[in-house]
Enzyme design. Structure first.
Site, PDB file in Angstrom:
ATOM      1  N   GLY A 178       0.844  -1.099  -0.026  1.00  0.00           N
ATOM      2  CA  GLY A 178       0.016   0.019  -0.053  1.00  0.00           C
ATOM      3  C   GLY A 178       0.833   1.183   0.070  1.00  0.00           C
ATOM      4  N   GLY A 179       2.131   0.983  -0.206  1.00  0.00           N
ATOM      5  CA  GLY A 179       2.902   2.100  -0.377  1.00  0.00           C
ATOM      6  C   GLY A 179       2.552   3.060  -1.454  1.00  0.00           C
TER       7      GLY A 179
ATOM      8  N   GLU B  27      -5.311  -3.888  -5.244  1.00  0.00           N
ATOM      9  CA  GLU B  27      -4.561  -5.105  -5.022  1.00  0.00           C
ATOM     10  C   GLU B  27      -4.855  -6.304  -4.634  1.00  0.00           C
ATOM     11  OE1 GLU B  27      -0.276  -2.317  -5.253  1.00  0.00           O
ATOM     12  OE2 GLU B  27      -1.318  -3.070  -3.404  1.00  0.00           O
TER      13      GLU B  27
END
Length: 218
Positions: free
Chosen positions: A95-96, A103
Site C-alpha cells: 500500500g505504499g 491489489e
C-alpha cells in the site's frame, strides 16, 4: 547490484510463471513496473491482464497488452505484485503506492500470488514500514481514534487520493506478530475500506532479488 537492479531481476524472474494464452493479474509499484516491461516482451503470447491501478493500466496498454475489467474475469492463474515488507510466513505489508484495495481484490481471484521484491523487503517482524489503511474520507478521524486504541500511531497521508476516491492513514509504531488477526481487526473498524496487511491471502512464491541474483522462497 543496486536496489533497482535487484527489483528488475525479480520482476523479470516472474516471467517464468506466466502461462501462454492466459490473463495475468498485475499489481502496482516500482518493482511491478519491471515485471510489466518484461511482460511486454511476450505481449502477443498472452490474452491480456487485469490491473490493480490506473498507473499499471496505462503502462500495460502502452506496451500493447489488453487490460480486462475484473468483472469479466472469474479466475487468474497468477497475480504478480511487490511488497513494502514481507516476513518468512509470506505475510506482507502493501500500500505504499496507495493501490492496496484494488491489489487485494485482484489477488483474491488468483490461484497463485507471486511476490517480487528486492532483498531489503524481507523482515523478521513487520511494522517498521508504516501500515497503510484506506478509509472513507468522512471516517478518517473516527478510524484514526480506533487505531490509536489498538496501539498504532496513524498519520494522514496528505494529498493522497486513492483510485477509489479514498484517503490513506499510515500507521506507525506497530510490531506485527499476528498479521492475520490484526488484518481482520482493522477491517472490522467502521469506515475502513481495507488495510495493507496481506496475510489472510499472503504470497505463495517470493522472488527475492539480491546481490547474487534472485532467490525463490515458497
Amino acid at each position: 547490484m543496486s536496489q533497482d537492479a535487484q527489483k528488475k531481476a525479480a520482476g523479470w524472474a516472474a516471467l517464468d510463471y506466466v502461462e501462454k494464452d492466459t490473463i495475468v493479474g498485475v499489481g502496482t509499484g516500482s518493482t511491478v513496473n519491471h515485471f510489466i516491461d518484461a511482460l511486454g516482451s511476450m505481449a502477443d503470447q498472452i490474452k491480456g491482464a487485469v490491473s490493480s491501478s490506473e498507473a499499471s493500466t496505462e503502462r500495460l496498454k502502452a506496451l500493447g497488452i489488453e487490460v480486462f475489467d475484473m468483472n469479466s474475469v472469474s479466475e487468474l492463474s497468477i497475480y504478480v505484485d511487490g511488497a513494502d515488507e514481507v516476513n518468512h510466513d509470506m505475510d506482507m505489508i502493501k500500500g505504499g503506492g496507495a493501490a492496496l484495495t484494488r491489489e487485494k481484490i485482484v489477488a483474491s481471484i488468483a490461484k497463485q500470488f507471486i511476490c517480487i521484491a528486492d532483498g531489503s523487503k524481507l523482515v523478521e517482524v513487520m511494522g517498521t514500514f508504516p501500515l497503510p489503511v484506506e478509509v472513507i474520507p468522512m471516517s478518517r478521524a473516527a478510524v484514526a481514534r480506533e487505531i490509536v486504541k489498538l496501539g498504532g500511531d496513524p498519520i494522514y497521508r496528505e494529498g493522497c487520493i486513492t483510485d477509489n476516491g479514498c484517503h490513506i492513514l499510515d500507521v506507525h509504531g506497530l510490531s506485527i506478530t499476528d498479521a492475520k488477526a490484526l488484518e481482520q481487526q482493522l477491517n472490522n473498524v467502521v469506515g475502513v475500506v481495507t488495510n495493507g496487511l496481506f496475510a489472510r491471502r499472503g504470497a505463495d512464491v517470493l522472488l527475492l532479488g539480491g546481490p547474487d541474483g534472485v532467490k525463490t522462497i515458497k
